[in-house]
Structure formats: structure tokens, C-alpha cells
Design a protein around this motif. Structure first.
Motif, short mmCIF file in Angstrom:
data_model
loop_
_atom_site.label_atom_id
_atom_site.label_comp_id
_atom_site.label_asym_id
_atom_site.label_seq_id
_atom_site.Cartn_x
_atom_site.Cartn_y
_atom_site.Cartn_z
N GLY A 190 0.80 -1.21 0.00
CA GLY A 190 0.00 0.00 0.00
C GLY A 190 0.84 1.26 0.00
O GLY A 190 1.91 1.33 -0.59
N ALA B 165 -8.06 -1.43 4.44
CA ALA B 165 -7.08 -1.80 3.42
C ALA B 165 -7.52 -3.13 2.81
O ALA B 165 -7.25 -4.20 3.35
CB ALA B 165 -5.68 -1.91 4.02
N ASP C 206 -3.71 -3.80 -0.14
CA ASP C 206 -3.30 -3.08 -1.34
C ASP C 206 -4.13 -1.82 -1.61
O ASP C 206 -3.62 -0.84 -2.14
CB ASP C 206 -3.36 -4.00 -2.56
CG ASP C 206 -2.30 -5.09 -2.52
OD1 ASP C 206 -1.24 -4.84 -1.92
OD2 ASP C 206 -2.54 -6.18 -3.05
N TRP D 104 -6.42 1.17 -0.08
CA TRP D 104 -6.72 1.85 1.18
C TRP D 104 -7.86 2.85 1.01
O TRP D 104 -7.93 3.59 0.04
CB TRP D 104 -5.50 2.62 1.68
CG TRP D 104 -4.34 1.77 2.11
CD1 TRP D 104 -4.04 0.51 1.69
CD2 TRP D 104 -3.30 2.14 3.02
NE1 TRP D 104 -2.88 0.05 2.29
CE2 TRP D 104 -2.41 1.04 3.11
CE3 TRP D 104 -3.03 3.28 3.76
CZ2 TRP D 104 -1.28 1.07 3.92
CZ3 TRP D 104 -1.91 3.32 4.56
CH2 TRP D 104 -1.05 2.21 4.64
#
Length: 323
Positions: A57, A87, A92, A94
Motif C-alpha cells: 500500500g 485496506a 493493497d 486503502w
């Protein structure tokens, strides 16, 4: 438990999926304000290549805790300096779930029906996955909340830790009473995975506090960590009597007799300043810790010896295995 198919000699068998270790870490060593921030935020440990870590992320310097949706462990929730994030897709994608009135979220607890967090001005809960929030800490004298936990065996029972001790609610946060460690700043509260009536709480300067009556009262657990900051405590899911502490000065301490006695276990660590600790639920004896501005370290013998695991130069505020 989710199973992973495995093809072997033309036939398929199923093996249980292994939990993934997620870490909230910031690149702290020798960082200068204004410089480009090295990878910080959420990391997960991957097995291919063995032992590697993957940054997940956004680059975020202030992540303090991570938890997952019990119904969908691929959906994570992150406590951050600027709010609470969902998330998705294993971290990955958010989405910020709180507004500008919320800062410094220190801890969170996710249940099948609600998400709770403790922050700089109290405690909040959502029952609609973050669409709306309700304040629960209005009756607390000092609002700052460092730790929040939900009793997994008793619906409606919450434990919170702040600047004035451990507080308990029996009505899902509508009212609170002091449960122990009065006057001490609480750093972490955890419930034993084997015995739901056994709780431990770490403090700043007051040592360790224990409850054996289902979190109704907490008493001092002796001199362990006294006058030091104990940042974290972890129960070993594979060994009911084993517990680990992480502290500034004591480093890592381990008890093999449910907290009656403790041993410092720092052989192989570069310094005795540990910030977080967690046991691997799938590997008996495997223990991870974060050493201030050094790295994540791993032990295969419950802390008796250590070796570097990665994320060099970091401070990891929380480590958690997600199913």
C-alpha cells in the motif's frame, strides 16, 4: 480454516493455509525531517523468496496497529496518525474511514459486528463498517486511549487503557469503571488465547499487571519491567504457559510458567530496546521482535537466540499474524 490444494503425483491433497505476518513499521534510523521517506507503513512477510518482506500500500510513517475482518481476513484495518483505514485486497487498496476530527488512532479491535478504536480523544465504534461512528469515551476523565480490546468470550465487555489505568465497560462502552493500574499509563492489553479469564497489561513505569478474574480487576504482576516502559505483551498460541514482553531497557523477556518467573532473552539482539513482540501461531518456538532503529529479529527457540529478519533501520509499533 482455509485449505490450499496441493498436487502430488497426480493427486490433490489439502494443506492448511499459513497465517501471514503483518508489521506496522517506520523507517526511523537517521531520518531527517524533509528528506524523502524510505519505505514505511505496512509490511508483510512473504515466503517466496524465503524470508523476504513486502511493502504494502501507501508509504505511511505513522501506522500504529493492524487488525482484520473476521469474516474476510483479506480486508485489513489500520490505525494511523491521520485516521482509520480499511485496506482491502490484503492491504493493497486503502480507504480512509474517518474525518478530520480524528487523529492519532493508537489501537483498534475488529469483531464480526463492530470496529472499535482508541485515539487521542477517546474511543469510537462503528457498526456499519465505517459509514458512521459513535463516541464511547465520553465518561472517561482523561480521554487519551492507547489500548482497546474486546472480550471474545463476553459480548459487550470492553477493556481500555489510557493515562489513568485500565478501564472496563460491561455495556459496550456506555459506562466505564477503573479495573486496575490506577495512575499508570497503559501501553498494551491482551487476552490469553487459551484462557479468556487471563489478561495482561503493560505500562509505562508501573510494570506488568495481570487479571485472573476475566478482566474485572488487575493487580501488579511483580517487579518485572518496573520503572521501565513495557511496550508489548504476547501470549504464545502454541504453548499455553509461555508469554513474551517487549520493553525499553529489558529488551525481550519470556516466561514459561504463565508469568510467575521471567528471563531476559536478548542473545543476538544489538540492543535491549524492544518495541513489539509476537509468536508465530503455526510454528512452536518462533518469536519475532522489533528492536529500536535496528530491524525485525526472529528466534526459533522462544527467544534464547536471535537473528535478523529484515526491515532494517525501522521501528515496528505492532506485529500481527492474519489468517
Amino acid at each position: 480454516m482455509r485449505l490450499i490444494p496441493l498436487l502430488l503425483l497426480g493427486s490433490a491433497i489439502s494443506l492448511p493455509a499459513q497465517p501471514t505476518l503483518y508489521v506496522c513499521a517506520s523507517a526511523a534510523k537517521e531520518y531527517v525531517v524533509g528528506a524523502k521517506l524510505p519505505p514505511s507503513g505496512l509490511f508483510r512477510k512473504i515466503s517466496i523468496p524465503p524470508g523476504n518482506w513486502e511493502h504494502v500500500g501507501f508509504n505511511h510513517p505513522f501506522l500504529f496497529a493492524v487488525d482484520s475482518d473476521p469474516a474476510d481476513p483479506s480486508t485489513l484495518y489500520l490505525a494511523a496518525g491521520n485516521g482509520l483505514f480499511r485496506a482491502a485486497n490484503r492491504g493493497d487498496k486503502w480507504t480512509l474511514l474517518t474525518g478530520s476530527d480524528v487523529t492519532e488512532i493508537r489501537d483498534l479491535a475488529v469483531t464480526p459486528n463492530a470496529i472499535y478504536f482508541g485515539y487521542s480523544h477517546g474511543i469510537r465504534v462503528t457498526r456499519d463498517k465505517g459509514a458512521t461512528w459513535t463516541e464511547l469515551g465520553a465518561s472517561l476523565h482523561r480521554k487519551y486511549t492507547e489500548a482497546i480490546r474486546v472480550d471474545r468470550s463476553k459480548p459487550g465487555v470492553l477493556l481500555a487503557g489510557g493515562e489513568e489505568g485500565i478501564f472496563r465497560s460491561d455495556d459496550d462502552g456506555q459506562s466505564w469503571r477503573i479495573a486496575g493500574a490506577a495512575g499508570w499509563q497503559i501501553m498494551r492489553i491482551e487476552q490469553s488465547p487459551q484462557d479468556p479469564c487471563f489478561w495482561l497489561a503493560t505500562t509505562q513505569g508501573g510494570g506488568l499487571f495481570a487479571s485472573h478474574d476475566c478482566g474485572k480487576t488487575f493487580d501488579s504482576a511483580g517487579s518485572v519491567g518496573a520503572s521501565r516502559t513495557l511496550y508489548d505483551v504476547a501470549f504464545d498460541p502454541t504453548t499455553p504457559t509461555r508469554i513474551a514482553l517487549a520493553g525499553w531497557g529489558p529488551g525481550v523477556m519470556v516466561s514459561d510458567d504463565s508469568g510467575k518467573t521471567w528471563q531476559a532473552r536478548n542473545t543476538g539482539l544489538p540492543r535491549n530496546d524492544a518495541l513489539s513482540v509476537v509468536f508465530d501461531p503455526a510454528k512452536p518456538g518462533r518469536l519475532y521482535t522489533s528492536i529500536h532503529e535496528e530491524a525485525i529479529y526472529v528466534s526459533e527457540d522462544a527467544g534464547k537466540t536471535w537473528r535478523p529478519s529484515g526491515i532494517e533501520g525501522s521501528d515496528a509499533s505492532r506485529m500481527r499474524f492474519i489468517p
